[in-house]
Structures are given as structure tokens and as C-alpha cells.
Scaffold this motif. Structure first.
Motif, PDB file in Angstrom:
ATOM      1  N   MET A   1     -37.130 -41.582  21.967  1.00 35.44           N
ATOM      2  CA  MET A   1     -37.364 -41.132  23.319  1.00 35.44           C
ATOM      3  C   MET A   1     -36.499 -41.889  24.319  1.00 35.44           C
ATOM      4  SD  MET A   1     -39.084 -38.608  23.867  1.00 35.44           S
ATOM      5  CE  MET A   1     -40.068 -38.040  25.168  1.00 35.44           C
ATOM      6  N   ARG A   2     -36.204 -43.142  24.032  1.00 36.18           N
ATOM      7  CA  ARG A   2     -35.378 -43.916  24.958  1.00 36.18           C
ATOM      8  C   ARG A   2     -33.993 -43.303  25.113  1.00 36.18           C
ATOM      9  NH1 ARG A   2     -36.423 -50.258  23.875  1.00 36.18           N
ATOM     10  NH2 ARG A   2     -37.554 -50.442  25.814  1.00 36.18           N
ATOM     11  N   ARG A   3     -33.551 -42.640  24.069  1.00 33.46           N
ATOM     12  CA  ARG A   3     -32.229 -42.050  24.082  1.00 33.46           C
ATOM     13  C   ARG A   3     -32.106 -40.966  25.161  1.00 33.46           C
ATOM     14  NH1 ARG A   3     -28.560 -42.133  19.574  1.00 33.46           N
ATOM     15  NH2 ARG A   3     -30.153 -43.360  18.559  1.00 33.46           N
ATOM     16  N   VAL A  55     -30.916 -21.570  30.969  1.00 34.21           N
ATOM     17  CA  VAL A  55     -30.718 -22.994  31.259  1.00 34.21           C
ATOM     18  C   VAL A  55     -31.776 -23.833  30.561  1.00 34.21           C
ATOM     19  CG1 VAL A  55     -30.806 -24.723  33.107  1.00 34.21           C
ATOM     20  CG2 VAL A  55     -29.495 -22.629  33.431  1.00 34.21           C
ATOM     21  N   VAL A  56     -33.021 -23.392  30.630  1.00 34.35           N
ATOM     22  CA  VAL A  56     -34.105 -24.134  29.966  1.00 34.35           C
ATOM     23  C   VAL A  56     -33.900 -24.128  28.457  1.00 34.35           C
ATOM     24  CG1 VAL A  56     -36.595 -24.148  29.522  1.00 34.35           C
ATOM     25  CG2 VAL A  56     -35.737 -23.776  31.833  1.00 34.35           C
ATOM     26  N   TYR A  57     -33.482 -22.996  27.896  1.00 38.27           N
ATOM     27  CA  TYR A  57     -33.247 -22.926  26.445  1.00 38.27           C
ATOM     28  C   TYR A  57     -32.143 -23.886  26.011  1.00 38.27           C
ATOM     29  CZ  TYR A  57     -31.355 -21.311  22.047  1.00 38.27           C
ATOM     30  OH  TYR A  57     -30.863 -21.273  20.774  1.00 38.27           O
ATOM     31  N   VAL A  58     -31.026 -23.921  26.731  1.00 38.82           N
ATOM     32  CA  VAL A  58     -29.921 -24.816  26.360  1.00 38.82           C
ATOM     33  C   VAL A  58     -30.365 -26.265  26.497  1.00 38.82           C
ATOM     34  CG1 VAL A  58     -27.617 -25.595  27.042  1.00 38.82           C
ATOM     35  CG2 VAL A  58     -28.112 -23.160  26.867  1.00 38.82           C
ATOM     36  N   TRP A  59     -31.098 -26.594  27.554  1.00 39.44           N
ATOM     37  CA  TRP A  59     -31.585 -27.965  27.732  1.00 39.44           C
ATOM     38  C   TRP A  59     -32.527 -28.346  26.592  1.00 39.44           C
ATOM     39  CZ3 TRP A  59     -36.726 -29.329  28.586  1.00 39.44           C
ATOM     40  CH2 TRP A  59     -36.942 -30.665  28.871  1.00 39.44           C
ATOM     41  N   TRP A  60     -33.444 -27.457  26.235  1.00 43.42           N
ATOM     42  CA  TRP A  60     -34.393 -27.732  25.157  1.00 43.42           C
ATOM     43  C   TRP A  60     -33.670 -27.927  23.835  1.00 43.42           C
ATOM     44  CZ3 TRP A  60     -35.619 -24.296  21.056  1.00 43.42           C
ATOM     45  CH2 TRP A  60     -36.654 -24.731  20.245  1.00 43.42           C
ATOM     46  N   LYS A  64     -33.632 -31.362  21.600  1.00 45.15           N
ATOM     47  CA  LYS A  64     -34.030 -31.338  20.194  1.00 45.15           C
ATOM     48  C   LYS A  64     -32.929 -31.903  19.302  1.00 45.15           C
ATOM     49  CE  LYS A  64     -34.731 -27.544  17.515  1.00 45.15           C
ATOM     50  NZ  LYS A  64     -35.286 -26.261  17.127  1.00 45.15           N
ATOM     51  N   LEU A  65     -31.688 -31.548  19.577  1.00 42.61           N
ATOM     52  CA  LEU A  65     -30.562 -32.052  18.803  1.00 42.61           C
ATOM     53  C   LEU A  65     -30.396 -33.555  18.984  1.00 42.61           C
ATOM     54  CD1 LEU A  65     -28.175 -31.302  16.975  1.00 42.61           C
ATOM     55  CD2 LEU A  65     -26.824 -30.958  19.043  1.00 42.61           C
ATOM     56  N   ALA A  66     -30.558 -34.048  20.197  1.00 40.24           N
ATOM     57  CA  ALA A  66     -30.438 -35.489  20.447  1.00 40.24           C
ATOM     58  C   ALA A  66     -31.549 -36.262  19.748  1.00 40.24           C
ATOM     59  CB  ALA A  66     -30.459 -35.765  21.947  1.00 40.24           C
TER      60      ALA A  66
END
Length: 140
Positions: A1-3, A55-60, A64-66
Motif C-alpha cells: 500500500m505504501r507504494r 478514467v476510473v477503469y484505467v486508474w483501477w 491493481k498492476l502496481a
């Protein structure tokens, strides 16, 4: 989560919120214009919330990838001396262990000469030899 709380991620979170609120606000503005009699605004009233959802989908997806990359980075690395046995699930492809080497056989001398290709290569070499010439100046 810190990331997810680095300055770059904070900028991404803020950009997502600003874009989503802005797009939804523009959608509401188009609804009010459409209600006032502008029938073209009904299309835009639907379009702006779709942009906000994208925008919300790309952010989500990026979050998730990070998180997945962070979990992989924190996982203990396997012993390099012991090579794990690959497991293949139904429907998945096995990993390629090494590059596949393909031997290249030169074309034989008995191949049929393509006259169109030879003429095109002569044309290209003439254009290369005459840089100021136009294609219409070709003598052949």
C-alpha cells in the motif's frame, strides 16, 4: 500500500479525481442543456459519463498492476541453484525456456529471377544515384 502514496501516485490519484468530477460535471451540464431544448446535447450527456468511467477503469487497472508488482517484488526469490518445475494449467501456455534457433538456408542459385522485382530494384538504384531527379525522369 505504501507504494501507492509516492508523489507520482498522489498526482495520479488527484488527476483521476479531477478528471472524473470534471467529466461528470460536463455530463450534468449537457443534461441541463438538453432539457432546455438542445437535442444534440443528449448524446454528449451520455458521452461524458462514459469518459469518466474510462478514467476510473484505467486508474483501477494501474493500481491493481502496481499492487501486483509490489507483491512480486516482496516475494522471496527462489534459490537460483534449484530450477522449479513448470506447472501448466488448462488453457495456459508453457513458458519458453530459451530462444528457438532457426537455421537459415541461403536461397539456391537456380531460383527463377523475378523480372518485376529486378526492374524495381534498378529503378530504386537509379533514384539513389540521382537524388535531385523526379520519378518521371527515369529513363527506363
Amino acid at each position: 500500500m505504501r507504494r501507492l502514496w509516492t508523489p507520482a501516485w498522489i498526482a495520479r490519484h488527484v488527476a483521476m479525481v479531477v478528471l472524473t468530477v470534471g467529466f461528470l460535471g460536463l455530463g450534468w451540464w449537457q443534461v441541463s442543456r438538453a432539457a432546455a431544448g438542445n437535442s444534440l446535447s443528449w448524446g454528449y450527456a451520455v458521452e461524458w459519463p462514459i469518459f469518466a468511467g474510462f478514467v476510473v477503469y484505467v486508474w483501477w487497472r494501474e493500481v491493481k498492476l502496481a499492487r501486483r508488482r509490489g507483491a512480486e517484488a516482496e516475494a522471496p526469490s527462489p534459490d537460483p541453484a534449484v530450477e522449479p518445475t513448470p506447472t501448466v494449467d488448462a488453457g495456459s501456455r508453457p513458458a519458453v525456456r530459451r530462444p528457438v534457433r532457426v537455421s537459415r538456408v541461403p536461397a539456391g542459385g537456380d531460383a527463377v529471377e523475378d523480372t518485376d522485382l529486378a526492374a524495381y530494384n534498378r529503378y530504386l538504384s537509379w533514384l539513389n544515384a540521382n537524388p535531385g531527379a523526379r520519378p518521371g525522369d527515369y529513363p527506363g
